[in-house]
Design an enzyme around this catalytic site. Structure first.
Site, mmCIF file in Angstrom:
data_model
loop_
_atom_site.group_PDB
_atom_site.id
_atom_site.type_symbol
_atom_site.label_atom_id
_atom_site.label_comp_id
_atom_site.label_asym_id
_atom_site.label_seq_id
_atom_site.Cartn_x
_atom_site.Cartn_y
_atom_site.Cartn_z
ATOM 1 N N TYR A 147 8.690 -12.766 -9.631
ATOM 2 C CA TYR A 147 7.910 -11.527 -9.656
ATOM 3 C C TYR A 147 6.483 -11.797 -9.180
ATOM 4 O O TYR A 147 5.942 -11.070 -8.336
ATOM 5 C CB TYR A 147 7.929 -10.961 -11.076
ATOM 6 C CG TYR A 147 7.039 -9.765 -11.315
ATOM 7 C CD1 TYR A 147 7.481 -8.472 -11.038
ATOM 8 C CD2 TYR A 147 5.751 -9.911 -11.846
ATOM 9 C CE1 TYR A 147 6.667 -7.368 -11.279
ATOM 10 C CE2 TYR A 147 4.939 -8.819 -12.088
ATOM 11 C CZ TYR A 147 5.400 -7.544 -11.804
ATOM 12 O OH TYR A 147 4.595 -6.453 -12.046
ATOM 13 N N GLY A 160 -3.502 -5.324 -14.619
ATOM 14 C CA GLY A 160 -3.097 -6.236 -15.679
ATOM 15 C C GLY A 160 -2.142 -5.490 -16.598
ATOM 16 O O GLY A 160 -1.657 -4.407 -16.247
ATOM 17 N N ASP A 178 16.692 3.903 -3.077
ATOM 18 C CA ASP A 178 16.699 2.508 -3.508
ATOM 19 C C ASP A 178 15.721 1.769 -2.603
ATOM 20 O O ASP A 178 15.932 1.687 -1.382
ATOM 21 C CB ASP A 178 18.117 1.927 -3.368
ATOM 22 C CG ASP A 178 18.187 0.465 -3.787
ATOM 23 O OD1 ASP A 178 17.128 -0.207 -3.848
ATOM 24 O OD2 ASP A 178 19.304 -0.017 -4.054
ATOM 25 N N VAL A 179 14.652 1.240 -3.170
ATOM 26 C CA VAL A 179 13.576 0.681 -2.337
ATOM 27 C C VAL A 179 13.982 -0.588 -1.591
ATOM 28 O O VAL A 179 13.240 -1.057 -0.721
ATOM 29 C CB VAL A 179 12.290 0.403 -3.158
ATOM 30 C CG1 VAL A 179 11.624 1.691 -3.599
ATOM 31 C CG2 VAL A 179 12.567 -0.533 -4.329
ATOM 32 N N ASP A 199 13.461 7.542 -6.820
ATOM 33 C CA ASP A 199 13.901 6.501 -7.766
ATOM 34 C C ASP A 199 15.407 6.300 -7.598
ATOM 35 O O ASP A 199 16.102 7.199 -7.112
ATOM 36 C CB ASP A 199 13.585 6.929 -9.209
ATOM 37 C CG ASP A 199 13.323 5.747 -10.139
ATOM 38 O OD1 ASP A 199 12.178 5.589 -10.591
ATOM 39 O OD2 ASP A 199 14.280 4.965 -10.396
ATOM 40 N N LYS A 258 4.678 -10.228 -5.871
ATOM 41 C CA LYS A 258 3.463 -9.414 -5.945
ATOM 42 C C LYS A 258 2.339 -10.033 -5.104
ATOM 43 O O LYS A 258 1.543 -9.311 -4.491
ATOM 44 C CB LYS A 258 3.035 -9.229 -7.404
ATOM 45 C CG LYS A 258 3.998 -8.366 -8.215
ATOM 46 C CD LYS A 258 4.039 -6.930 -7.681
ATOM 47 C CE LYS A 258 4.810 -5.994 -8.594
ATOM 48 N NZ LYS A 258 4.815 -4.613 -8.093
HETATM 49 N N1 LIG Z 1 3.573 -2.116 -16.779
HETATM 50 C C1 LIG Z 1 2.597 -2.953 -16.473
HETATM 51 O O1 LIG Z 1 1.855 -3.437 -17.339
HETATM 52 C C2 LIG Z 1 2.372 -3.329 -15.043
HETATM 53 C C3 LIG Z 1 1.355 -4.246 -14.747
HETATM 54 C C4 LIG Z 1 1.135 -4.604 -13.431
HETATM 55 C C5 LIG Z 1 1.910 -4.048 -12.424
HETATM 56 N N2 LIG Z 1 2.900 -3.175 -12.742
HETATM 57 C C6 LIG Z 1 3.683 -2.622 -11.651
HETATM 58 O O2 LIG Z 1 3.686 -1.214 -11.760
HETATM 59 C C7 LIG Z 1 4.898 -0.708 -11.205
HETATM 60 C C8 LIG Z 1 5.576 0.202 -12.219
HETATM 61 O O3 LIG Z 1 5.817 -0.543 -13.407
HETATM 62 P P1 LIG Z 1 6.331 0.139 -14.754
HETATM 63 O O4 LIG Z 1 5.685 -0.565 -15.850
HETATM 64 O O5 LIG Z 1 6.200 1.603 -14.652
HETATM 65 O O6 LIG Z 1 7.895 -0.282 -14.702
HETATM 66 P P2 LIG Z 1 9.187 0.478 -15.259
HETATM 67 O O7 LIG Z 1 10.262 -0.569 -15.315
HETATM 68 O O8 LIG Z 1 8.880 1.255 -16.496
HETATM 69 O O9 LIG Z 1 9.540 1.537 -14.121
HETATM 70 C C9 LIG Z 1 9.963 1.117 -12.853
HETATM 71 C C10 LIG Z 1 10.662 2.257 -12.155
HETATM 72 O O10 LIG Z 1 11.134 1.745 -10.891
HETATM 73 C C11 LIG Z 1 12.481 2.146 -10.712
HETATM 74 N N3 LIG Z 1 13.203 1.197 -9.867
HETATM 75 C C12 LIG Z 1 13.626 -0.053 -10.175
HETATM 76 N N4 LIG Z 1 14.316 -0.575 -9.148
HETATM 77 C C13 LIG Z 1 14.298 0.352 -8.155
HETATM 78 C C14 LIG Z 1 14.844 0.403 -6.854
HETATM 79 N N5 LIG Z 1 15.561 -0.615 -6.346
HETATM 80 N N6 LIG Z 1 14.625 1.509 -6.102
HETATM 81 C C15 LIG Z 1 13.924 2.564 -6.607
HETATM 82 N N7 LIG Z 1 13.403 2.580 -7.843
HETATM 83 C C16 LIG Z 1 13.590 1.483 -8.608
HETATM 84 C C17 LIG Z 1 13.062 2.218 -12.117
HETATM 85 O O11 LIG Z 1 14.234 3.047 -12.154
HETATM 86 C C18 LIG Z 1 11.894 2.784 -12.919
HETATM 87 O O12 LIG Z 1 11.893 4.197 -12.905
HETATM 88 C C19 LIG Z 1 5.734 -1.918 -10.814
HETATM 89 O O13 LIG Z 1 5.541 -2.227 -9.452
HETATM 90 C C20 LIG Z 1 5.148 -3.012 -11.678
HETATM 91 O O14 LIG Z 1 5.374 -4.278 -11.126
HETATM 92 C C21 LIG Z 1 3.143 -2.796 -14.026
#
Ligand SMILES: NC(=O)c1ccc[n+]([C@@H]2O[C@H](COP(=O)([O-])OP(=O)(O)OC[C@H]3O[C@@H](n4cnc5c(N)ncnc54)[C@H](O)[C@@H]3O)[C@@H](O)[C@H]2O)c1
Length: 247
Positions: free
Chosen positions: A153, A184, A60-61, A34, A157
Site C-alpha cells: 500500500y 494521515g 472497478d478502478v 464504486d 501511494k
Molecule cells: N482512512 C484514512 O485514514 C486514510 C488515510 C490516508 C489515505 N486514505 C485514502 O483515502 C481513500 C479512501 O479511503 P477510505 O478510508 O474511505 O477507505 P474505505 O475502505 O472506507 O472506502 C474505499 C472505497 O473504495 C471502494 N473500492 C475498493 N476497491 C475498489 C475498486 N477496485 N474499484 C472501485 N472502488 C473500489 C470501496 O468499495 C469503498 O467504497 C483511499 O485511497 C485511502 O488509501 C485514507
C-alpha cells in the site's frame, strides 16, 4: 448552482462519500463511482432524490474500460466532466516479508494502476476540452513508508504521488491540473475497523496535534484544488497529517 461535474471513485463510503457530499454542497453535479454500486446509489439518492445532481456508476478502478465507460455515461447524462477525484483505495495488512505476488499485485492495482488509468482516460478527455482538474488521494504512507497499512500500500501511494507529477507535467500546457492530497489517519470507519481501540489510542497520542484528521477538511481541500481558478497549483502534494510528517 454551478454546472460543473465531478466523478469521485470509491464514493460508496468513507472519504469518497464525504468528498462527493462536499462537492455536491459546492454546487457540483456528482457521479459516485464504486464497485459497491448499491451503496454508492444510496449515497447518491441521499444527495439528490431525483438523480438530477447525483448518480451512481459501477466502476472497478483496476479496469481502464470501466473508466472509459464511466466517461461516456457521464457525457451522455450531463454533457460535460470537469473534475476527477481518484479516491478508491484498499489495503490488506501483511508483514513485508510475507507479502505474496498476488497480494502485492492486487494492492498495486487498486491503489496505483487506478491512478494511471483514471489520469489517462480523463486526462486525455480534459486535454481535448482545454480544461480539467484531477485530484489523486494518496497517503502519508506513500511519503514515510507507513506503519499499519502494509508495504505494498505504501509503495502504491508513493507511486501515486509520482504519477501525479508525471501527469501534471504532461497536461499542464492543456489547461489541466493534477494534484495529490496525502492524508494521515482520518476519523473514518476503516480506521476504527482495522485498528483495535487500545492501539488507536496510541496512534492518536503519537499524532502531534493529538487527534485523527477530518475527512470533511480533506474533501474541502479537494474542492479547492478542483476550482476553475486553481490554474497555478499543479503537480503538488497537499500534506494533511496532523504534523506526523513535515518536509
Ligand atoms: N482512512 C484514512 O485514514 C486514510 C488515510 C490516508 C489515505 N486514505 C485514502 O483515502 C481513500 C479512501 O479511503 P477510505 O478510508 O474511505 O477507505 P474505505 O475502505 O472506507 O472506502 C474505499 C472505497 O473504495 C471502494 N473500492 C475498493 N476497491 C475498489 C475498486 N477496485 N474499484 C472501485 N472502488 C473500489 C470501496 O468499495 C469503498 O467504497 C483511499 O485511497 C485511502 O488509501 C485514507
Amino acid at each position: 448552482m454551478s454546472n460543473r461535474v465531478v466523478l469521485v471513485t470509491g464514493a460508496a463510503r468513507g472519504l469518497g462519500a464525504v468528498v462527493a457530499r462536499r462537492f455536491h454542497e459546492a454546487g457540483y453535479r456528482v457521479a459516485l463511482a464504486d464497485i459497491a454500486v448499491e451503496a454508492a446509489q444510496s449515497v447518491a439518492q441521499d444527495l439528490s432524490v431525483d438523480g438530477s445532481s447525483a448518480c451512481a456508476i459501477k466502476l472497478d478502478v483496476t479496469s481502464k474500460a470501466d473508466f472509459e465507460a464511466a466517461r461516456d455515461t457521464l457525457l451522455d447524462r450531463w454533457g460535460a466532466i470537469d473534475v476527477l477525484v481518484n479516491n478508491a483505495g484498499a489495503s490488506r495488512v501483511v508483514p513485508v516479508m510475507e507479502i505474496t505476488a498476488e497480494q502485492f499485485d492486487r494492492v498495486i492495482d487498486i491503489n496505483l494502476r487506478s491512478v494511471l488509468f483514471g489520469c489517462q482516460v480523463f486526462g486525455q478527455y480534459f486535454a481535448t476540452q482545454g480544461a480539467g482538474r484531477i485530484v489523486n488521494i494518496a497517503s502519508l504512507a506513500g511519503q514515510n513508508g507507513g506503519s499499519a497499512t502494509g508495504a505494498h500500500y505504501a509503495a502504491a501511494k508513493g507511486g501515486a504521488i509520482t504519477l501525479t507529477k508525471v501527469f501534471a507535467r504532461d497536461l499542464a500546457p492543456c489547461g489541466v491540473t493534477v494534484n495529490a492530497i496525502s492524508p494521515g489517519p482520518l476519523d473514518l470507519p476503516v480506521v476504527h475497523e482495522s485498528v483495535p481501540a487500545e492501539k488507536l489510542a496510541q496512534v492518536i497520542a503519537s499524532i502531534p496535534v493529538g487527534q485523527l484528521g477530518s475527512a470533511a477538511y480533506v474533501a474541502d481541500a479537494a474542492v479547492l484544488l478542483a476550482s476553475a481558478e486553481a490554474r497555478f497549483a499543479t503537480g503538488a502534494c497537499w500534506d494533511i497529517n496532523g504534523g506526523l510528517f513535515m518536509r
